[in-house]
Design a protein around this motif. Sequence first.
Motif, mmCIF file in Angstrom:
data_model
loop_
_atom_site.group_PDB
_atom_site.id
_atom_site.type_symbol
_atom_site.label_atom_id
_atom_site.label_comp_id
_atom_site.label_asym_id
_atom_site.label_seq_id
_atom_site.Cartn_x
_atom_site.Cartn_y
_atom_site.Cartn_z
ATOM 1 N N GLY A 99 27.756 48.669 46.111
ATOM 2 C CA GLY A 99 27.201 47.690 47.026
ATOM 3 C C GLY A 99 27.910 46.348 47.063
ATOM 4 O O GLY A 99 27.449 45.426 47.733
ATOM 5 N N TYR A 100 29.021 46.217 46.364
ATOM 6 C CA TYR A 100 29.802 44.978 46.349
ATOM 7 C C TYR A 100 31.227 45.280 46.796
ATOM 8 O O TYR A 100 31.776 46.318 46.447
ATOM 9 N N THR A 101 31.814 44.358 47.552
ATOM 10 C CA THR A 101 33.209 44.490 47.980
ATOM 11 C C THR A 101 33.966 43.265 47.501
ATOM 12 O O THR A 101 33.494 42.132 47.680
ATOM 13 N N SER A 102 35.123 43.502 46.886
ATOM 14 C CA SER A 102 35.908 42.395 46.332
ATOM 15 C C SER A 102 37.303 42.337 46.914
ATOM 16 O O SER A 102 37.916 43.368 47.206
ATOM 17 N N LEU A 103 37.778 41.107 47.066
ATOM 18 C CA LEU A 103 39.135 40.820 47.514
ATOM 19 C C LEU A 103 39.769 39.869 46.515
ATOM 20 O O LEU A 103 39.073 39.109 45.836
ATOM 21 N N GLY A 104 41.088 39.902 46.466
ATOM 22 C CA GLY A 104 41.824 38.921 45.689
ATOM 23 C C GLY A 104 42.569 38.020 46.648
ATOM 24 O O GLY A 104 43.200 38.495 47.601
ATOM 25 N N LEU A 105 42.487 36.726 46.425
ATOM 26 C CA LEU A 105 43.175 35.756 47.267
ATOM 27 C C LEU A 105 44.115 34.942 46.381
ATOM 28 O O LEU A 105 43.659 34.165 45.546
ATOM 29 N N GLY A 106 45.410 35.165 46.547
ATOM 30 C CA GLY A 106 46.410 34.389 45.832
ATOM 31 C C GLY A 106 46.727 33.139 46.630
ATOM 32 O O GLY A 106 46.987 33.217 47.828
ATOM 33 N N VAL A 107 46.676 31.993 45.963
ATOM 34 C CA VAL A 107 46.925 30.712 46.624
ATOM 35 C C VAL A 107 48.009 29.936 45.883
ATOM 36 O O VAL A 107 48.346 30.248 44.743
ATOM 37 N N ARG A 108 48.524 28.924 46.560
ATOM 38 C CA ARG A 108 49.630 28.116 46.032
ATOM 39 C C ARG A 108 49.264 27.410 44.734
ATOM 40 O O ARG A 108 50.061 27.311 43.808
ATOM 41 N N ALA A 109 48.050 26.883 44.636
ATOM 42 C CA ALA A 109 47.578 26.137 43.468
ATOM 43 C C ALA A 109 46.060 26.153 43.477
ATOM 44 O O ALA A 109 45.447 26.554 44.462
ATOM 45 N N ARG A 110 45.462 25.714 42.388
ATOM 46 C CA ARG A 110 43.995 25.625 42.345
ATOM 47 C C ARG A 110 43.581 24.425 43.204
ATOM 48 O O ARG A 110 43.648 23.281 42.778
ATOM 49 N N LEU A 111 43.175 24.726 44.404
ATOM 50 C CA LEU A 111 42.859 23.712 45.408
ATOM 51 C C LEU A 111 41.377 23.788 45.765
ATOM 52 O O LEU A 111 40.726 24.808 45.542
ATOM 53 N N PRO A 112 40.835 22.730 46.345
ATOM 54 C CA PRO A 112 39.425 22.757 46.734
ATOM 55 C C PRO A 112 39.165 23.813 47.815
ATOM 56 O O PRO A 112 40.031 24.080 48.645
#
Length: 181
Positions: free
Chosen positions: A145-158
């Motif tokens: 019942g849960y769906t997960s994605l990974g989001l790679g970003v440039r830096a830890r940003l708001p």
Amino acid sequence: MRKFQVWLAALMVAAGLGFVAPGAASAAPYCGIVWGSLSKSTPALTQAQVVNVRTGQQTCFDRLVIDLNGTVAGYSIRYVPQVVQDGSGLPVELRGNAFLQVTVNAPAYNPSGSATYNPANKAELTNVSGYKTFRQVAYAGSFEGYTSLGLGVRARLPFRVFTLAGPGTGSRLVIDVAHMW
């Protein structure tokens, strides 16, 4: 007389410091963004299913949108050292210097087990080349019942998270990640 001049000079220096001391920093936030980078979540479950994932670029942030065929009820979005797959816990390899684990409390399959969202390339859900913040969006699975994605970003940003109604009877989970602090 010499002592008097020394004291007078010291007093003038001390008084002068009060006039030239720097004030508190008051820089305006980037693009008016006042979001933070702490986790954001709501615990509710839904009967809706994930049907699509898409991204877009805005002036001050990059946007990830998860479409559901009903109402978004719950989610959990947080920075993690490593995004992991639902069920197995195996790591999801992502480009970037910081990683958001995006979990929507909705499956990507219907009650009979047929996929409602089945990406052609689970490692590259959308093309984010040329984006200022996003580096990669990957599918981390749908389990219990849960769906997960990974989001790679440039830096830890708001980042911020919100939901939108529509189109039709569907809804959208929206994650905006700022280009800078």
